[in-house]
Design a protein around this motif. Structure first.
Motif, PDB file in Angstrom:
ATOM      1  N   LYS A   8      11.848  94.647  75.477  1.00  0.00           N
ATOM      2  CA  LYS A   8      12.584  93.385  75.541  1.00  0.00           C
ATOM      3  C   LYS A   8      11.916  92.463  76.542  1.00  0.00           C
ATOM      4  CE  LYS A   8      17.052  95.300  74.161  1.00  0.00           C
ATOM      5  NZ  LYS A   8      18.496  95.457  74.505  1.00  0.00           N
ATOM      6  N   LEU A   9      11.731  91.231  76.130  1.00  0.00           N
ATOM      7  CA  LEU A   9      11.012  90.271  76.953  1.00  0.00           C
ATOM      8  C   LEU A   9      11.814  88.985  77.098  1.00  0.00           C
ATOM      9  CD1 LEU A   9       7.464  90.711  75.403  1.00  0.00           C
ATOM     10  CD2 LEU A   9       8.202  91.497  77.647  1.00  0.00           C
ATOM     11  N   PRO A  10      11.620  88.277  78.198  1.00  0.00           N
ATOM     12  CA  PRO A  10      12.272  86.970  78.349  1.00  0.00           C
ATOM     13  C   PRO A  10      11.559  85.917  77.509  1.00  0.00           C
ATOM     14  CG  PRO A  10      10.826  87.382  80.203  1.00  0.00           C
ATOM     15  CD  PRO A  10      10.793  88.631  79.366  1.00  0.00           C
ATOM     16  N   GLU A  11      12.091  84.730  77.510  1.00  0.00           N
ATOM     17  CA  GLU A  11      11.434  83.609  76.836  1.00  0.00           C
ATOM     18  C   GLU A  11      10.256  83.131  77.684  1.00  0.00           C
ATOM     19  OE1 GLU A  11      11.876  81.944  73.934  1.00  0.00           O
ATOM     20  OE2 GLU A  11      13.355  83.429  73.290  1.00  0.00           O
ATOM     21  N   PHE A  12       9.096  83.001  77.054  1.00  0.00           N
ATOM     22  CA  PHE A  12       7.915  82.491  77.729  1.00  0.00           C
ATOM     23  C   PHE A  12       7.556  81.114  77.162  1.00  0.00           C
ATOM     24  CE2 PHE A  12       7.422  87.118  78.084  1.00  0.00           C
ATOM     25  CZ  PHE A  12       7.156  87.258  79.444  1.00  0.00           C
ATOM     26  N   THR A  13       6.968  80.289  77.999  1.00  0.00           N
ATOM     27  CA  THR A  13       6.549  78.945  77.597  1.00  0.00           C
ATOM     28  C   THR A  13       5.094  78.974  77.159  1.00  0.00           C
ATOM     29  OG1 THR A  13       8.059  77.986  79.219  1.00  0.00           O
ATOM     30  CG2 THR A  13       6.341  76.547  78.362  1.00  0.00           C
ATOM     31  N   SER A  14       4.785  78.319  76.048  1.00  0.00           N
ATOM     32  CA  SER A  14       3.394  78.286  75.595  1.00  0.00           C
ATOM     33  C   SER A  14       2.557  77.448  76.560  1.00  0.00           C
ATOM     34  CB  SER A  14       3.302  77.689  74.190  1.00  0.00           C
ATOM     35  OG  SER A  14       3.499  76.293  74.216  1.00  0.00           O
ATOM     36  N   PRO A  15       1.265  77.738  76.684  1.00  0.00           N
ATOM     37  CA  PRO A  15       0.429  76.976  77.620  1.00  0.00           C
ATOM     38  C   PRO A  15       0.312  75.499  77.250  1.00  0.00           C
ATOM     39  CG  PRO A  15      -0.911  78.441  76.264  1.00  0.00           C
ATOM     40  CD  PRO A  15       0.513  78.801  76.015  1.00  0.00           C
TER      41      PRO A  15
ATOM     42  N   GLU B 246      14.858  89.916  83.645  1.00  0.00           N
ATOM     43  CA  GLU B 246      13.598  90.220  82.961  1.00  0.00           C
ATOM     44  C   GLU B 246      12.475  89.307  83.439  1.00  0.00           C
ATOM     45  OE1 GLU B 246      12.499  92.499  80.918  1.00  0.00           O
ATOM     46  OE2 GLU B 246      14.389  93.598  80.836  1.00  0.00           O
ATOM     47  N   GLY B 247      12.798  88.045  83.672  1.00  0.00           N
ATOM     48  CA  GLY B 247      11.784  87.115  84.147  1.00  0.00           C
ATOM     49  C   GLY B 247      11.265  87.468  85.522  1.00  0.00           C
ATOM     50  N   ARG B 248      12.127  88.032  86.375  1.00  0.00           N
ATOM     51  CA  ARG B 248      11.720  88.386  87.730  1.00  0.00           C
ATOM     52  C   ARG B 248      10.583  89.405  87.722  1.00  0.00           C
ATOM     53  NH1 ARG B 248      16.319  89.996  89.243  1.00  0.00           N
ATOM     54  NH2 ARG B 248      17.053  87.913  89.824  1.00  0.00           N
ATOM     55  N   ARG B 249      10.656  90.342  86.808  1.00  0.00           N
ATOM     56  CA  ARG B 249       9.605  91.359  86.709  1.00  0.00           C
ATOM     57  C   ARG B 249       8.260  90.715  86.362  1.00  0.00           C
ATOM     58  NH1 ARG B 249       9.536  96.263  82.235  1.00  0.00           N
ATOM     59  NH2 ARG B 249       8.017  97.613  83.278  1.00  0.00           N
ATOM     60  N   TRP B 250       8.287  89.765  85.454  1.00  0.00           N
ATOM     61  CA  TRP B 250       7.040  89.141  85.017  1.00  0.00           C
ATOM     62  C   TRP B 250       6.507  88.160  86.049  1.00  0.00           C
ATOM     63  CZ3 TRP B 250       4.167  91.094  81.347  1.00  0.00           C
ATOM     64  CH2 TRP B 250       4.784  92.006  80.482  1.00  0.00           C
ATOM     65  N   ARG B 251       7.376  87.534  86.790  1.00  0.00           N
ATOM     66  CA  ARG B 251       6.911  86.674  87.886  1.00  0.00           C
ATOM     67  C   ARG B 251       6.219  87.513  88.957  1.00  0.00           C
ATOM     68  NH1 ARG B 251      12.051  84.430  87.091  1.00  0.00           N
ATOM     69  NH2 ARG B 251      12.842  85.294  89.055  1.00  0.00           N
ATOM     70  N   ALA B 252       6.759  88.712  89.226  1.00  0.00           N
ATOM     71  CA  ALA B 252       6.141  89.597  90.219  1.00  0.00           C
ATOM     72  C   ALA B 252       4.774  90.080  89.734  1.00  0.00           C
ATOM     73  CB  ALA B 252       7.057  90.780  90.497  1.00  0.00           C
ATOM     74  N   LEU B 253       4.684  90.441  88.445  1.00  0.00           N
ATOM     75  CA  LEU B 253       3.399  90.867  87.896  1.00  0.00           C
ATOM     76  C   LEU B 253       2.372  89.738  87.967  1.00  0.00           C
ATOM     77  CD1 LEU B 253       4.129  93.002  84.699  1.00  0.00           C
ATOM     78  CD2 LEU B 253       2.667  93.634  86.630  1.00  0.00           C
TER      79      LEU B 253
ATOM     80  N   PRO C  60     -12.124  78.102  88.702  1.00  0.00           N
ATOM     81  CA  PRO C  60     -11.907  79.544  88.810  1.00  0.00           C
ATOM     82  C   PRO C  60     -10.825  80.011  87.843  1.00  0.00           C
ATOM     83  CG  PRO C  60     -10.772  78.413  90.579  1.00  0.00           C
ATOM     84  CD  PRO C  60     -11.555  77.357  89.839  1.00  0.00           C
ATOM     85  N   VAL C  61     -10.876  81.288  87.503  1.00  0.00           N
ATOM     86  CA  VAL C  61      -9.798  81.913  86.738  1.00  0.00           C
ATOM     87  C   VAL C  61      -8.891  82.582  87.768  1.00  0.00           C
ATOM     88  CG1 VAL C  61      -9.203  83.595  84.963  1.00  0.00           C
ATOM     89  CG2 VAL C  61     -11.317  82.261  84.769  1.00  0.00           C
ATOM     90  N   ASN C  62      -7.871  81.855  88.198  1.00  0.00           N
ATOM     91  CA  ASN C  62      -7.044  82.338  89.311  1.00  0.00           C
ATOM     92  C   ASN C  62      -5.617  82.692  88.908  1.00  0.00           C
ATOM     93  OD1 ASN C  62      -6.044  79.795  88.879  1.00  0.00           O
ATOM     94  ND2 ASN C  62      -6.487  79.001  90.930  1.00  0.00           N
ATOM     95  N   SER C  63      -5.381  82.737  87.590  1.00  0.00           N
ATOM     96  CA  SER C  63      -4.040  83.083  87.123  1.00  0.00           C
ATOM     97  C   SER C  63      -4.112  83.551  85.683  1.00  0.00           C
ATOM     98  CB  SER C  63      -3.102  81.874  87.243  1.00  0.00           C
ATOM     99  OG  SER C  63      -1.753  82.236  86.962  1.00  0.00           O
ATOM    100  N   LEU C  64      -2.998  84.042  85.194  1.00  0.00           N
ATOM    101  CA  LEU C  64      -2.816  84.364  83.784  1.00  0.00           C
ATOM    102  C   LEU C  64      -1.676  83.520  83.247  1.00  0.00           C
ATOM    103  CD1 LEU C  64      -2.918  88.284  83.959  1.00  0.00           C
ATOM    104  CD2 LEU C  64      -4.827  86.736  83.516  1.00  0.00           C
ATOM    105  N   TRP C  65      -1.613  83.418  81.914  1.00  0.00           N
ATOM    106  CA  TRP C  65      -0.454  82.758  81.320  1.00  0.00           C
ATOM    107  C   TRP C  65       0.112  83.659  80.241  1.00  0.00           C
ATOM    108  CZ3 TRP C  65       1.893  78.954  83.615  1.00  0.00           C
ATOM    109  CH2 TRP C  65       3.017  78.414  82.992  1.00  0.00           C
ATOM    110  N   PHE C  66       1.349  84.131  80.464  1.00  0.00           N
ATOM    111  CA  PHE C  66       2.039  85.001  79.515  1.00  0.00           C
ATOM    112  C   PHE C  66       2.749  84.141  78.460  1.00  0.00           C
ATOM    113  CE2 PHE C  66       2.654  87.575  83.600  1.00  0.00           C
ATOM    114  CZ  PHE C  66       1.529  88.349  83.387  1.00  0.00           C
ATOM    115  N   TRP C  67       2.554  84.474  77.187  1.00  0.00           N
ATOM    116  CA  TRP C  67       3.213  83.695  76.135  1.00  0.00           C
ATOM    117  C   TRP C  67       3.020  84.381  74.780  1.00  0.00           C
ATOM    118  CZ3 TRP C  67       0.818  80.546  72.145  1.00  0.00           C
ATOM    119  CH2 TRP C  67      -0.584  80.637  72.117  1.00  0.00           C
ATOM    120  N   GLY C  68       3.766  83.891  73.789  1.00  0.00           N
ATOM    121  CA  GLY C  68       3.572  84.301  72.402  1.00  0.00           C
ATOM    122  C   GLY C  68       4.094  85.672  72.049  1.00  0.00           C
ATOM    123  N   ALA C  69       5.079  86.194  72.765  1.00  0.00           N
ATOM    124  CA  ALA C  69       5.529  87.577  72.583  1.00  0.00           C
ATOM    125  C   ALA C  69       6.095  87.814  71.185  1.00  0.00           C
ATOM    126  CB  ALA C  69       6.587  87.911  73.629  1.00  0.00           C
TER     127      ALA C  69
END
Length: 322
Positions: free
Chosen positions: A142-149, A166-173, A197-206
């Motif tokens: 189960k995943l929270p709602e993610f925003t597309s880039p 659920e969002g808290r877990r993904w913010r920590a990751l 630089p590549v200094n982050s990831l973007w979670f989306w499209g689950a």
């Protein structure tokens, strides 16, 4: 043979003037009205051209199947490479994915220290394509709602991150991944070379791989990855969007939802399509707007000379002509 144009909500064009030819054609067209698309990601409009079951936009699973062919029996989440710039009010997503210009060697080097981080959580990460990174999650996750880039680009990233437990877990990751990437030697070399630089990831499209995706179009041309990834599962020919109508007389969809300059759309799309329609090279042209309006244009409508031409899309939105 029908050409369909996906267009933004008519209000996006403001008071820009339609050409006399387009204004006349729209006034004489058959008009219908679907429900307006309130979603930021355009899913209601996409659903009118792609029949996806179960309903939704599982971009990660669809793209994974296209890229690696192994999307069955898992939940997939995109974790695309991103560049986030801190500012006085927080941090903003400025670039991601293909725009960062990563090579396969770059992606492998960046992923090396990230694999233990995500592997230990049970979410293996990999990149079959340098610009598209994936997390594999167990079935039923189960995943929270993610925003597309695309929606988050230029916005304060903290306003776009998932909320709740659920969002808290993904913010920590995400925070842990940002620390790893911040200290990565490849980023020091990129900065020295004048690259972001590549200094982050973007979670989306689950999501999971759809049971089916169907469409009435033989060809779909779009720069929206949600459209292209899902359309690839339908069996349609999928292309990047050309700069102008290529002149192909086939049942095709062209995604112009990012268009804002009416003069360019008139020159590159509306005028040549109307000319082809007048010559009998096409059976019809459809304008499909995000606000739910659709105009079906046909050569036979030239006899509806009593209808007054429209002068702008604002006027079209306020018109009750059918």
């Amino acid at each position: 043979m029908t050409i369909t144009l996906l267009l933004p909500a008519r209000e996006r064009f403001g008071g820009q003037r339609l050409s006399p030819a387009t204004g006349k054609a729209l006034a004489r067209a058959d008009r219908s009205q679907a429900a307006a698309d309130p979603s930021i990601d355009g899913r209601a409009q996409i659903a009118r051209v792609l029949d996806v079951l179960p309903r939704g936009l599982p971009v990660a699973a669809a793209a994974r199947q296209r890229d690696a062919g192994d999307a069955i029996n898992a939940v997939w989440l995109r974790a695309d490479p991103a560049y986030v710039q801190p500012d006085i009010n927080g941090a903003r997503l400025l670039s991601y994915g293909q725009a960062l210009g990563l090579t396969a060697a770059d992606a492998a080097e960046l992923l090396r220290p990230l694999k233990p981080l995500f592997g230990d959580t049970g979410f293996p990460i990999d990149a079959p394509v340098p610009s598209r990174w994936y997390l594999r999650l167990p079935p039923g996750a189960k995943l929270p709602e993610f925003t597309s880039p695309e929606q988050a680009l230029g916005a304060d990233m903290f306003d776009q991150l998932p909320e709740g437990n659920e969002g808290r877990r993904w913010r920590a990751l995400l925070s842990e991944a940002q620390v790893v990437l911040h200290n990565h030697p490849l980023n020091a070399r990129r900065i020295a070379a004048g690259l972001a630089p590549v200094n982050s990831l973007w979670f989306w499209g689950a999501g999971v791989l759809p049971d089916h995706v169907r469409t009435r179009f033989a060809r779909i041309a779009s720069d929206d990855e949600a459209v292209t990834a899902l359309a690839a599962l339908s069996g349609a020919q999928v292309d990047t969007r050309p700069m102008s109508w290529p002149g192909n007389a086939e049942d095709a969809l062209f995604d112009l939802r990012d268009g804002r300059d009416l003069a360019l759309l008139e020159r590159d799309w509306f005028a040549p399509l109307l000319a082809a329609l007048a010559k009998g090279q096409l059976d019809s042209v459809q304008f499909d707007f995000a606000d739910g309006a659709r105009y079906d244009l046909a050569r036979s409508q030239r006899w509806r000379f009593w209808r007054k031409p429209l002068h702008s899309f604002v006027a079209a939105a306020g018109s009750s002509a059918a």
